[in-house]
Each structure stands twice: as structure tokens, then as C-alpha cells.
Write a protein that holds these residues in place. Structure first.
Motif, PDB file in Angstrom:
ATOM      1  N   VAL A 129       0.844  -1.214   0.000  1.00 33.86           N
ATOM      2  CA  VAL A 129       0.000   0.000   0.000  1.00 33.86           C
ATOM      3  C   VAL A 129       0.873   1.256   0.000  1.00 33.86           C
ATOM      4  N   ASN A 130       0.417   2.286  -0.715  1.00 29.91           N
ATOM      5  CA  ASN A 130       1.104   3.581  -0.703  1.00 29.91           C
ATOM      6  C   ASN A 130       0.445   4.471   0.345  1.00 29.91           C
ATOM      7  N   LEU A 131       1.114   4.661   1.478  1.00 28.49           N
ATOM      8  CA  LEU A 131       0.594   5.487   2.575  1.00 28.49           C
ATOM      9  C   LEU A 131       1.451   6.734   2.777  1.00 28.49           C
ATOM     10  N   SER A 132       2.148   7.166   1.750  1.00 30.09           N
ATOM     11  CA  SER A 132       3.022   8.345   1.884  1.00 30.09           C
ATOM     12  C   SER A 132       2.191   9.585   2.203  1.00 30.09           C
ATOM     13  N   GLY A 133       2.584  10.281   3.250  1.00 30.31           N
ATOM     14  CA  GLY A 133       1.892  11.511   3.648  1.00 30.31           C
ATOM     15  C   GLY A 133       0.553  11.293   4.324  1.00 30.31           C
ATOM     16  N   ALA A 134       0.168  10.029   4.539  1.00 33.19           N
ATOM     17  CA  ALA A 134      -1.131   9.745   5.177  1.00 33.19           C
ATOM     18  C   ALA A 134      -1.074  10.042   6.669  1.00 33.19           C
ATOM     19  N   THR A 135      -2.237  10.322   7.255  1.00 33.92           N
ATOM     20  CA  THR A 135      -2.333  10.592   8.701  1.00 33.92           C
ATOM     21  C   THR A 135      -2.958   9.383   9.382  1.00 33.92           C
ATOM     22  N   LEU A 136      -2.201   8.743  10.285  1.00 31.03           N
ATOM     23  CA  LEU A 136      -2.667   7.529  10.974  1.00 31.03           C
ATOM     24  C   LEU A 136      -2.706   7.715  12.480  1.00 31.03           C
ATOM     25  N   SER A 137      -2.763   8.961  12.950  1.00 26.23           N
ATOM     26  CA  SER A 137      -2.774   9.231  14.398  1.00 26.23           C
ATOM     27  C   SER A 137      -3.982   8.557  15.040  1.00 26.23           C
ATOM     28  N   GLY A 138      -3.718   7.798  16.093  1.00 19.12           N
ATOM     29  CA  GLY A 138      -4.800   7.157  16.843  1.00 19.12           C
ATOM     30  C   GLY A 138      -5.398   5.943  16.160  1.00 19.12           C
ATOM     31  N   ALA A 139      -4.870   5.550  14.977  1.00 21.47           N
ATOM     32  CA  ALA A 139      -5.412   4.386  14.261  1.00 21.47           C
ATOM     33  C   ALA A 139      -5.075   3.105  15.028  1.00 21.47           C
ATOM     34  N   LYS A 140      -5.962   2.110  14.896  1.00 21.25           N
ATOM     35  CA  LYS A 140      -5.756   0.820  15.566  1.00 21.25           C
ATOM     36  C   LYS A 140      -4.992  -0.086  14.593  1.00 21.25           C
ATOM     37  N   ILE A 141      -3.696  -0.208  14.810  1.00 16.29           N
ATOM     38  CA  ILE A 141      -2.825  -0.971  13.900  1.00 16.29           C
ATOM     39  C   ILE A 141      -2.334  -2.206  14.652  1.00 16.29           C
ATOM     40  N   ILE A 142      -3.187  -3.210  14.725  1.00 12.73           N
ATOM     41  CA  ILE A 142      -2.860  -4.444  15.442  1.00 12.73           C
ATOM     42  C   ILE A 142      -2.879  -5.604  14.442  1.00 12.73           C
ATOM     43  N   GLU A 143      -1.716  -6.268  14.304  1.00  8.79           N
ATOM     44  CA  GLU A 143      -1.548  -7.380  13.372  1.00  8.79           C
ATOM     45  C   GLU A 143      -1.927  -6.980  11.941  1.00  8.79           C
ATOM     46  N   THR A 144      -1.686  -5.714  11.629  1.00 11.99           N
ATOM     47  CA  THR A 144      -1.943  -5.212  10.278  1.00 11.99           C
ATOM     48  C   THR A 144      -0.782  -5.616   9.376  1.00 11.99           C
ATOM     49  N   TYR A 145      -1.090  -6.112   8.195  1.00  8.60           N
ATOM     50  CA  TYR A 145      -0.084  -6.622   7.260  1.00  8.60           C
ATOM     51  C   TYR A 145       0.383  -5.478   6.373  1.00  8.60           C
ATOM     52  N   LEU A 146       1.556  -4.880   6.702  1.00 10.95           N
ATOM     53  CA  LEU A 146       2.094  -3.723   5.983  1.00 10.95           C
ATOM     54  C   LEU A 146       3.404  -4.069   5.264  1.00 10.95           C
ATOM     55  N   VAL A 147       3.517  -5.302   4.828  1.00 10.98           N
ATOM     56  CA  VAL A 147       4.728  -5.761   4.145  1.00 10.98           C
ATOM     57  C   VAL A 147       4.888  -4.992   2.826  1.00 10.98           C
ATOM     58  N   GLY A 148       6.064  -4.367   2.645  1.00 12.29           N
ATOM     59  CA  GLY A 148       6.354  -3.636   1.407  1.00 12.29           C
ATOM     60  C   GLY A 148       5.575  -2.341   1.255  1.00 12.29           C
ATOM     61  N   ALA A 149       4.910  -1.901   2.308  1.00  7.90           N
ATOM     62  CA  ALA A 149       4.125  -0.660   2.240  1.00  7.90           C
ATOM     63  C   ALA A 149       5.040   0.562   2.248  1.00  7.90           C
ATOM     64  N   ASN A 150       4.565   1.658   1.635  1.00  9.17           N
ATOM     65  CA  ASN A 150       5.310   2.924   1.619  1.00  9.17           C
ATOM     66  C   ASN A 150       4.712   3.870   2.658  1.00  9.17           C
ATOM     67  N   LEU A 151       5.416   4.046   3.777  1.00 11.58           N
ATOM     68  CA  LEU A 151       4.934   4.899   4.874  1.00 11.58           C
ATOM     69  C   LEU A 151       5.746   6.191   4.977  1.00 11.58           C
ATOM     70  N   LYS A 152       6.433   6.561   3.930  1.00 10.39           N
ATOM     71  CA  LYS A 152       7.282   7.749   3.983  1.00 10.39           C
ATOM     72  C   LYS A 152       6.442   9.000   4.264  1.00 10.39           C
ATOM     73  N   ASP A 153       6.884   9.799   5.225  1.00 10.77           N
ATOM     74  CA  ASP A 153       6.220  11.054   5.642  1.00 10.77           C
ATOM     75  C   ASP A 153       4.824  10.832   6.221  1.00 10.77           C
ATOM     76  N   ALA A 154       4.480   9.584   6.501  1.00 18.08           N
ATOM     77  CA  ALA A 154       3.183   9.318   7.135  1.00 18.08           C
ATOM     78  C   ALA A 154       3.208   9.810   8.575  1.00 18.08           C
ATOM     79  N   LYS A 155       2.077  10.336   9.038  1.00 19.11           N
ATOM     80  CA  LYS A 155       1.986  10.866  10.405  1.00 19.11           C
ATOM     81  C   LYS A 155       1.561   9.730  11.335  1.00 19.11           C
ATOM     82  N   VAL A 156       2.559   8.998  11.785  1.00 21.31           N
ATOM     83  CA  VAL A 156       2.341   7.868  12.685  1.00 21.31           C
ATOM     84  C   VAL A 156       3.644   7.611  13.438  1.00 21.31           C
ATOM     85  N   SER A 157       3.524   7.268  14.707  1.00 26.05           N
ATOM     86  CA  SER A 157       4.733   7.010  15.508  1.00 26.05           C
ATOM     87  C   SER A 157       5.178   5.561  15.344  1.00 26.05           C
TER      88      SER A 157
END
Length: 778
Positions: free
Chosen positions: A729-757
Motif C-alpha cells: 500500500v502507498n501510505l506516503s503523507g497519510a495521517t494515521l494518528s490514533g489508528a488501531k494498527i494491530i496485526e496489520t499486514y504492511l509488508v512492502g508498504a510505503n509509509l514515507k512522511d506518514a503521520k504515525v509514531s
């Protein structure tokens, strides 16, 4: 020779322009002279108290010539003051403070005659209030130690007379009960119309109250209102029976979600409607009688609801609506940098995070304990889910404090939604105070004045943005003058000197004039274009709104005028001479005129197709209906299409807020810039779909398949992404603050500049993913 009543009226007229300042000075004088009374006002909103004082003074002065009306009102006031802890010893103190303030504001007009008149008036008021408070009668004396002095002056000055006989000589007016009965008798024949107008006035003045009646049969509600008014007016002479009925009514209204803050709004709408229907019969006496009656009704309903007298300001404000404070507390905020404030909030919240679920549960416990009247608003709510929402919102806010623009947008949207839940302006301070109380409870020794100030300030800002979204206040925009006045100041001494030289000043002035002339031209062109657009819009609106027959008549008249202008020998005139041509023109106009009706019919048919396809997995008719409705900019909010096959559908910029698309197939769909906030997309198929700039905040995407989807710059704030397949998935620049990311399959995903810790990604599968900092996860 003037009577004491005339002297009091005329002297008070001189103060009226400075009434607000007068009230402030009165309490300043009272507390300065008698600091021992200050604790009586410890839990009192002093601005409201000052308004009450002014209203009471106006009421007294305006009714000095109506002693019977005044007697009943003042005695009731004395009775109420017993509940506030007022003792008979306090009355002389108030009298002295009042005389001192009058002297201060009247200046040279404070003569012995004026002083004697006010002492006499206050003595009468105090006597009546003490009677209302059931204090035993005492030897009549002045409210101040200055009585003897005044009586001496009365003997020495023959112009100062005892006007007691003069007041008694005034004919006894109609009692408040009779005034209410007579005025209501005039409304009775138009009772149903009156009730309808009342709700119109209520919703016009307070649109935020409308959602409370969303599931109510309003005609039935109007009948209930009318029956209640008839019951109250007909029972005014039987106070014991009426009190019992009103207490029961107050108790029932708690179950309807009625809060103490709602009562003044209802009172103002009632007074406005009475004025509207009584017209010339609506005078100060009738108004005072209804205000007094409504205050007594509210007091009895409060008793039935179990509210204390201090719960809310129940007095009806007849001049302006109640002022809502945006800031939750008037605590001074230090002028430290915003970064420091953010760090304080982040550090304090970090200590609570581990006990987040417990904190949210305690918040609602505290809210319902302090404000039990708020509990019915959550009667049909899953409290566990509600607690999760609160926690997610707090996480979102705290983690977005360093990105204020994105946060402001989210909070405005949140404020707009809360209007639909029946949230009023008056609810915000209750929530704010409860949050502060719960924070204090959990932080304990870490709850310092600095932390408190930071949270108070932050909550104030949150409230402001939510108010903007709800439409309670307008978003401030800088005026052209402010923008023009924002100039860069010279920093160095050399720059200051160069700017101060005549040549430099001349150059700057010339350039400024040129820029100003250019901007004026641009503004005038823009203004002219805007006015032309507005005029065309108005003409088009008139065209669509006018009945068909009028449009045809206008078209024929325009054609005749044009023929007369161009001449009968012109080609236009010869063309129009044929009846067939005129018929054709009329037919074309009618065809154009009927376009909206045909569109409405089409939209109705489209929704019928969607409704008929419920439970059917693959329906081409539904597919086309949804797509066509979106092309016509029709909102698809709350669309119900669970399990539907909608692969490759084009729903760009669609409004799918709160839509149910669980288990639907949306592979390769175009959902660019769509609004899917709060949508249910659990187990949905969205592989290779276009979700650029899409709003998916608070949506449910658990177990969804989003492999290879484009979610760049998407808003996934507080979205549930647990167990979702987001490989590639292309998540560049996306905002994920407060998202529930449990056992999420993010293999090969693009998280560049995404707003997430990094901490929020700790429970996800991140093999070969590009992290927010640009590094590749190993």
C-alpha cells in the motif's frame, strides 16, 4: 414639588447608561467594606450575579408606582435569598453599599433629597424581602446608620416629605396572576398556532436544540406544550396542586435529556412568542408577570428534577441570549512557547496512556456523578464503544498538537457531527471540567499548576475549533487592513537610519502608492466580477423557482420587446412571425424548466433501485444508480450496500459518510477525495483501489483487503486497521494518528512522511516497508 418615586426614577435614569459598571462597582464596594460576605459568593458567576442585580433594580424602579406587583415579586425574592444563605443582618450592609455606589455615580446629583428618597425606597424593599423570608417583624428603621441623619434633614427641609400616603393613594393595579390569566385568554383562540410559533422561535434562535426533537412528532409536541400552558395558567390560584404537577413534570424531563441550561432558552422563546401574539397588550407589567411566573415554574421543576438552585442561571434573560464561555476556566495562560505547552500535555498524557481504558471509564463516572442530567443522552449508547471513542479522540488530539492545521480540520468535523447527536454549547464546559477532574485524579502529584494551565488552554482551543465546526462561531479571517498593516520591521540601526532618510522614504511611499493603486484595481475588478456572478445566480434561481406559466409569459414579453427594438423588418422579427417558431421557443423553455423535476424523478428511481437490490450481491442496476447519483453530486451518506459487488466503480469525491460497505467488493474502485469517515468497511475488498486524499477517519477497515491500494495523503485518523491486508500500500503523507494498527499486514508498504509514531506500528508486520523517516524496515 417632586415625590420620592419621581426622584428615584429620575436619578436611576442617569445611571442607566453605566449600569454594567454600576453593578461591578456595587460588589467592589460591598466586598471592600464587608469582606466577611465575600464567601457567600464563592461559587457564584459574578457576571451573572451583576446582571441579576441590574434586573432586580430595573424591576423595582419600574414598579414603584405598582406596589401590589412589587410586593409579590420582592417577597418571593426574599424567600429565595434564604436558600442562598442571606441573613437579616446582611440587609443593612447591602443598603450601605448601594447608597455609596449611587453617590459615586450620581456625583453632583446626589443631593439630600435624592439620598432620602433612595433610603426610603430601600427600607420598603428590605421590609418586604424580610416578610418573604419569614423573619419576625422588627422596629422599622433605615437600612443604614444614616437614617437618623436623613430624618433630621427631612425635618429641616420641608421639600422632603414622607410619601408613604402618596404611594398608598395610588390605585391598586391588577395582580400578576390576573395579568397572566387575561393575557393568556387573548391567546387561547389561536392556541395551536401559538404553539407552532413557539417551536419556530425556539429553533430559529437555538438551532442546536432541534436535534433533541429529531424523533418527535412535532404536532403532538405542540399539543403537549399547549396543554401544559393551560394547566399552569388555570392552576395559578391553586399553588399546592400546581407545585405537585410541576415537580412531576421536572422529574419526567430528565428522561428526555433536558438539562438546566435548556430552561432559559425555553423561557426566552416563550416570552418572544407571547410578545409576538399579544402585540399592543404586551407591556412591562404583563412581561414582568410572565417572567416572575416562569421563574417560579422553573424553580419547582428543578425541585422535581433534583437540581440545586445553583445548578444553572434559570432567570430569563430578556435582552440577549446567554453568553457561552469558550475557555473552560479563566485561568491565566503563561506566554511560554507553544512547544513547551505541547510537551507538558504530551508528558502528562504519556503517564495516563497505560491506563487509558480505565481513565475513559472514570471520565464517564465523574460526568454522570457531577451532572446526572447528562446520563439520558447516553441511554441508547454502547458505553464501552463510547469510552473507546473518547480515548481515540484524546490520543488523536495529543498526537496532533504539533500539526495544528490537520487537527483543526478534524475538530471542526467533530463539532459538526456533535450537533446531530443533540450536543449543545452548554454541554462543552461540563465535559471540560470533567476531563480536568479525571486528569487530576489520575496524575495526582504530577497535576501541577503548569500542567493544569496547559490542559485548560488546550481544551479551550479544542472547544473553539469544535464551535467553528458546529457553526456557533465564525472562523476569524484577517481583514485587508490587518494584512496591509503587517510589515517587516527594521532590525539593525543601519536599516533604521536608511529608512529614515528622505530619499528612502520617498521611494517607499511611491512604491506603496503604486502597489495600493494596483491592488485597488484588482479589487474593483474582482468585486465587479463577484457582483455579476451574484446577479446571474439570482436570475437563474428566479428562473428555476418561478411557475412555468410566468416563465412563458416573460419569454413572450422579452421577444416582443426585442422585436420592437430591432424593427419589424429584421430577420429576428420575421422568424418570430411564424406561430410554429414561437411554439418551438416555448417548448424549449419548458423543456429546460422541467430539467430539475426530471432529475428529481431520476434520483428517486435510482434510490428505489438501490433499495430493491438489498441482499443481492451483483446488481448492475444498483452499480449504475450509485455511480450516476454521485455524478449528480447527490450525497450517498449512510448508503447501505453490505456485500455488494462494486469493483471498478467511479465514486470520486463521493460523500459516503457512515456508509455500510462491509464485505463489499471495491477492487480497482476510484474513491479519490471521497468522504468515508465513520464508514463500515470491515472485510471489504479494496485492492488496487484509488484512495488518494480520501477521508477514512474513524472508519472500520478491520480484516479488509487493501493490497496495492493508493492511500497517499489519506486521512486514517482513529481508523480500525486491525488484521487488515495492506501489503504494498502507498501510505506516503497519510495521517494515521490514533489508528488501531494491530496485526496489520504492511509488508512492502510505503509509509514515507506518514503521520504515525514507531510505537503505533509496533504490532504490525512491516517487512521491507519504507518507514516514515524514509528508512527501510528490516
Amino acid at each position: 414639588m417632586q415625590s420620592k418615586i419621581e426622584i428615584v426614577e429620575q436619578s436611576f435614569e442617569k445611571i442607566k447608561l453605566d449600569t454594567n459598571e454600576f453593578a461591578v462597582s456595587f460588589y467592589e464596594n460591598l466586598f471592600a467594606q464587608y469582606p466577611e460576605v465575600k464567601p457567600l459568593f464563592a461559587n457564584t458567576d459574578m457576571e451573572t450575579q451583576q446582571k441579576k442585580l441590574l434586573n432586580a433594580l430595573i424591576l423595582v424602579v419600574e414598579n414603584l408606582r405598582h406596589p401590589e406587583v412589587l410586593k409579590e415579586v420582592v417577597q418571593a425574592l426574599g424567600s429565595r435569598h434564604v436558600n442562598y444563605g442571606t441573613l437579616k443582618q446582611h440587609y443593612p450592609l447591602v443598603g450601605k453599599a448601594l447608597l455609596k455606589t449611587l453617590k459615586q455615580y450620581l456625583g453632583e446629583y446626589w443631593t439630600p433629597e435624592v439620598k432620602a428618597a433612595w433610603i426610603y425606597a430601600y427600607r420598603g424593599i428590605a421590609k418586604l424581602m424580610l416578610q418573604g423570608a419569614n423573619y419576625p417583624p422588627q422596629k422599622e428603621r433605615s437600612p443604614t446608620d444614616e437614617t437618623a441623619e436623613t430624618e433630621t434633614q427631612t425635618q429641616e427641609n420641608p421639600h422632603i416629605k414622607n410619601t408613604e400616603t402618596e404611594v398608598q393613594a395610588i390605585p391598586t393595579p391588577t395582580s400578576p396572576i390576573e395579568l397572566i390569566e387575561r393575557s393568556f385568554e387573548k391567546i387561547k383562540p389561536r392556541g395551536a398556532e401559538f404553539a407552532a410559533s413557539f417551536y419556530e422561535n425556539l429553533f430559529a434562535a437555538y438551532p442546536e436544540a432541534k436535534p433533541l426533537f429529531a424523533n418527535t412528532d412535532i404536532q403532538q409536541q405542540e399539543k403537549k406544550l399547549l396543554n401544559s400552558l393551560v394547566l399552569v395558567v388555570e392552576s395559578l390560584r391553586h399553588p399546592e396542586v400546581l407545585a405537585q404537577v410541576l415537580r412531576a413534570l421536572g422529574a419526567r424531563h430528565i428522561n428526555y435529556g433536558t438539562l438546566p441550561q435548556h430552561y432559559p432558552l425555553v423561557g426566552e422563546a416563550l416570552l418572544k412568542t407571547l410578545e409576538q401574539y399579544l402585540q399592543q397588550d404586551w407591556n412591562s407589567e404583563v412581561k414582568n408577570a410572565w417572567v416572575f411566573a416562569y421563574e417560579q415554574i422553573v424553580q419547582l421543576m428543578f425541585e422535581g428534577a433534583g437540581y440545586s438552585p445553583e445548578t444553572s442561571n434559570t432567570e430569563v434573560e430578556t435582552t440577549s441570549p446567554p453568553k457561552i464561555e469558550i475557555n473552560l476556566e479563566k485561568a491565566p495562560v503563561s506566554k511560554s512557547s507553544s512547544k513547551l505547552q505541547v510537551e507538558v500535555i504530551e508528558n502528562s498524557f504519556e503517564k495516563i496512556k497505560s491506563r487509558g481504558a480505565e481513565f475513559a471509564a472514570s471520565f464517564y463516572e465523574n460526568l454522570f456523578a457531577a451532572y446526572p442530567e447528562a446520563k439520558p443522552l447516553f441511554a441508547n449508547t454502547d458505553m464501552e464503544n463510547q469510552q473507546k471513542k473518547l480515548l481515540n479522540s484524546l490520543v488523536l488530539v495529543v498526537e496532533s498538537l504539533r500539526n495544528p492545521e490537520a487537527l483543526a480540520e478534524v475538530l471542526r468535523a467533530l463539532g459538526a457531527r456533535h450537533v446531530n447527536y443533540g450536543t449543545l454549547k452548554q454541554h462543552y464546559p461540563l465535559v471540560g471540567k470533567t476531563i480536568l477532574k479525571t486528569l487530576k485524579q489520575y496524575l495526582q502529584e504530577d497535576w501541577t499548576p503548569e500542567v493544569k494551565k496547559a490542559w485548560v488552554y488546550a481544551l479551550g482551543q479544542i472547544t473553539r475549533f469544535m464551535f467553528e465546526g458546529a457553526g456557533y462561531i465564525k472562523t476569524p479571517t484577517p481583514s485587508p487592513k490587518q494584512v496591509e498593516g503587517t510589515t517587516t520591521k527594521p532590525t539593525s540601526e543601519q536599516e533604521k537610519k536608511s529608512l529614515s532618510s528622505p530619499t528612502t522614504r520617498q521611494k517607499i511611499t511611491t512604491k506603496t502608492k503604486q502597489k495600493k493603486e494596483q491592488s485597488d484595481k484588482e479589487y474593483s475588478t474582482e468585486e465587479a466580477t463577484a457582483k455579476l456572478k451574484k446577479l446571474l445566480t439570482q436570475i437563474i434561481n428566479i428562473f428555476w423557482e418561478l411557475p412555468k406559466i410566468y416563465v412563458v409569459i416573460i419569454a413572450v414579453i422579452v421577444a416582443i420587446i426585442v422585436v420592437n427594438l430591432v424593427g419589424e423588418d429584421s430577420i429576428f422579427a420575421k422568424t418570430l412571425a411564424s406561430a410554429d417558431t414561437i411554439s418551438l421557443i416555448v417548448a424549449i423553455i419548458l423543456f429546460v424548466k422541467e430539467i430539475p423535476d426530471r432529475k428529481k424523478e431520476f434520483h428517486y428511481q435510482a434510490w428505489s433501485v438501490i433499495d430493491a437490490a438489498k441482499g443481492i450481491k451483483d446488481s448492475q442496476a444498483r452499480f449504475m444508480a450509485i455511480q450516476d447519483l454521485n455524478k449528480d453530486n447527490v450525497s450517498l451518506r449512510t448508503l447501505q450496500a453490505p456485500g455488494a459487488y462494486l469493483a471498478s466503480i467511479d465514486l470520486k469525491k463521493a460523500n459516503l459518510n457512515e456508509a455500510n460497505l462491509s464485505e463489499a467488493c471495491l477492487d480497482n474502485a476510484n474513491l479519490k477525495q471521497a468522504n468515508l469517515s465513520y464508514a463500515n468497511l470491515a472485510n471489504a475488498k479494496l485492492s488496487s483501489s484509488n484512495l488518494i486524499d480520501t477521508n477514512l477517519s474513524f472508519s472500520n477497515l478491520s480484516n479488509a483487503n487493501l493490497s496495492s491500494a493508493n492511500l497517499s495523503n489519506a486521512n486514517l485518523v482513529c481508523a480500525d486497521l486491525s488484521n487488515a491486508n495492506m501489503s504494498g500500500v502507498n501510505l506516503s503523507g497519510a495521517t494515521l494518528s490514533g489508528a488501531k494498527i494491530i496485526e496489520t499486514y504492511l509488508v512492502g508498504a510505503n509509509l514515507k512522511d506518514a503521520k504515525v509514531s514507531v510505537a503505533e506500528l509496533s504490532n504490525a508486520y512491516l517487512k521491507d516497508a519504507i518507514m516514515p523517516d524514509g528508512s527501510k524496515h528490516k
